[in-house]
Design a protein around this motif. Sequence first.
Motif, PDB file in Angstrom:
ATOM      1  N   UNK A 192      -4.627  24.202  58.806  1.00  9.36           N
ATOM      2  CA  UNK A 192      -6.028  23.827  58.972  1.00  9.36           C
ATOM      3  C   UNK A 192      -6.143  22.311  58.838  1.00  9.36           C
ATOM      4  N   UNK A 193      -6.947  21.688  59.707  1.00  5.95           N
ATOM      5  CA  UNK A 193      -7.213  20.249  59.629  1.00  5.95           C
ATOM      6  C   UNK A 193      -8.666  20.019  59.227  1.00  5.95           C
ATOM      7  N   UNK A 194      -8.857  19.092  58.295  1.00  7.79           N
ATOM      8  CA  UNK A 194     -10.190  18.722  57.834  1.00  7.79           C
ATOM      9  C   UNK A 194     -10.399  17.223  58.039  1.00  7.79           C
ATOM     10  N   UNK A 195     -11.654  16.838  58.326  1.00 11.67           N
ATOM     11  CA  UNK A 195     -11.954  15.407  58.372  1.00 11.67           C
ATOM     12  C   UNK A 195     -12.330  14.922  56.966  1.00 11.67           C
ATOM     13  N   UNK A 196     -12.729  13.669  56.853  1.00 15.22           N
ATOM     14  CA  UNK A 196     -12.988  13.080  55.530  1.00 15.22           C
ATOM     15  C   UNK A 196     -14.197  13.691  54.831  1.00 15.22           C
ATOM     16  N   UNK A 197     -15.055  14.381  55.583  1.00 14.77           N
ATOM     17  CA  UNK A 197     -16.219  15.033  54.991  1.00 14.77           C
ATOM     18  C   UNK A 197     -15.959  16.504  54.666  1.00 14.77           C
TER      19      UNK A 197
END
Length: 684
Positions: free
Chosen positions: A201-206
């Motif tokens: 899973x990839x998440x952004x900074x938020x």
Amino acid sequence: MKKIFLLVLILWAGAAYAQQGPHINYLYPAGGQQGNVVKIKVGGLRLLAASDVLFSGSGIEVDILEVPKPKETKKGRKISKNVIEDQDNPEAIYLSVKIARDAKPGMRDLRVVSADGISNRFRFFVGAINELTEAEDLTMDKPMQVNEFPCVINGQIMPGDRDYIRFYATRGQKLVCDVKARVILPFLADAVPGWFQAVVTLYDSKGNEVAYVDDNEFRPDPVVVFDVAKDDTYILQINDSIYRGRDDFVYRITVGQIPFIRSVFPLGGKAGTKTVLQVQGVNLPSGRQDVAFSEKGIMNVSCGVKGFESNAKLLAVGDLNEVSEVKQNDSYAKAQLVKWPVVINGKIEKVGDVDVYKISAKAQQKIVIDVDARLLDSPLDSSIELYDAKFNRLGFNDDFVGKKWYGLVTHHADSNLSYTFKADGDYYVKLADVQNKGGVDFGYRLKLAEPNPDFDLYVYPDNLLIGKGGTGELTVHIHRKDGFNGAVDLMVEGLGAGAKVNHAKLPAKAEQMQFTISLPKNGPVGILRPRVFGQATITRKTVKHQAKPCEDLMQAFLYRHLVETDELLIGRGKDVAFSFTHDFADVVLEVPQGGQAEFAVKVNRTEQAKAMISLAVETISKNVQVRKVSFAPDKNTATVVVAVKKNIPVGYEENIVMTGSMKVGKNIVENVMPAIAVKVVAGK
């Protein structure tokens, strides 16, 4: 630290004992970069007595790092501060692995050698780019920081574990996260808690999820291709799909703007020709690549970009003429006319697509219709149908399981159909995806040809231990092609002077056969690397093939797979405690149909073999019955009775391999009797 050389003359001091050899459960990390020294942990069973470590190929040196010396305790042999050795208690050793700068990238076989034998192979990967190892106790708030790409990240998932990797990416980049997890350890006999099913899973900074992948089409290891929409800090999370974990849940993630091939077309060509491949993927130099097809077989193709090599795709090289599918051949009216024998390179390009080919045939002419797609990494799940000129269906095949026991395939998606034409005329071959899927990567090779009888051979185990003056057993399995049912004579090269191969022949129609190898009493201990060949006469021609070394693996309690390894290894041990001789080493024992025959066996004892010895069959078909016999301490001869059932046809052949065992204290000493070849003859 102690230096280990490839041939250790002190090996196998107790080779006559039936102690199981070392077994590897996992490596961590499971690879390293060219030009570096890597410390790896090898976990498994019976590893502490390791005296050598072997790698297939060249360019790797290894040292075994010192391990704690075992201390005797009242409860057992103490391995470390809190671990007592037993059959179910894993051990670990540590290796220092030096990888040469020019070592060939790719997968190698790693094995541990001890006095009790040679371990199973385990996969070790040589890489060409920078490698990192995950830190412990990673969280979303305290992830592992990666500042430079591309790189390989090595990690290990324990129960409930999630690993987090943080990196910065800029808009317009196409990042690839290519996971190796199941490919490191494909099968496990124990399905609880089961295979490592990695998800990414990839998440952004938020904390917003921007990508989630749990596979790569039909392959279980995920690949993320991420089009970066904005400059930002991102976190990659990897875990098991249901949060299992174990020491052998090991992964390698290659991350960066690396070249990655999704598909190529065509999926092969004719030997001695060249073509231009259509290449689909990301971060590639172009959508085309020149390729030359040399020898018949399977070859790899990859793309290099700025010193980085892409993943490899498979191509098949044949010896028939080849044509390409024409567009709009999706009905009988628009069927593409082809002259066979031929290989057709085509695609099921969209959902609902079918490809139809028109051929002409003569009465009694035979045809084999064969699809290669999943074999060549295509997601196509093919089906084939054969129709006559009046559109009567003459044959259908979806999944062909003729090689169900070989390799890592668990879904046999490729199709194969044989047919004998009843009349002269035109016929139609229809190919489709049975799941009604399609796309630019759904390529196939459709072969239309008369039968070409042939065979492939597979030999196992790939890690045999035979003491000097002793005998060991190998099994050869045959994949018969296009109706070949003849006998195959087996030959073994590389055993050295004085070795004896006993009854190495696959009878006609047999699927497998055990045979034995006996080593002389003279000669040093060490490692042999023999090769097994099979030779047969097919349509008045002599055909010879090398048998592929394999390990016999179990998938989830039930299914057996023969998985190819790099080489067959035989450990030559020290003198055996006893051996067997009989009068049928070079002749066949004839047994009357529905009757029985007998032969005399002599046991040759050393001074250490004064106890009772039992001799019994371990593997045999239901067609032949052999009674267990025993040698009393003061007896050296016994008679073995062999019986066959009444319904076994005259001419039936089978080898009998028996194993002798003797108890010495808590140990069992074993040796194999040279094989006996049995042939059923007419009863009196």
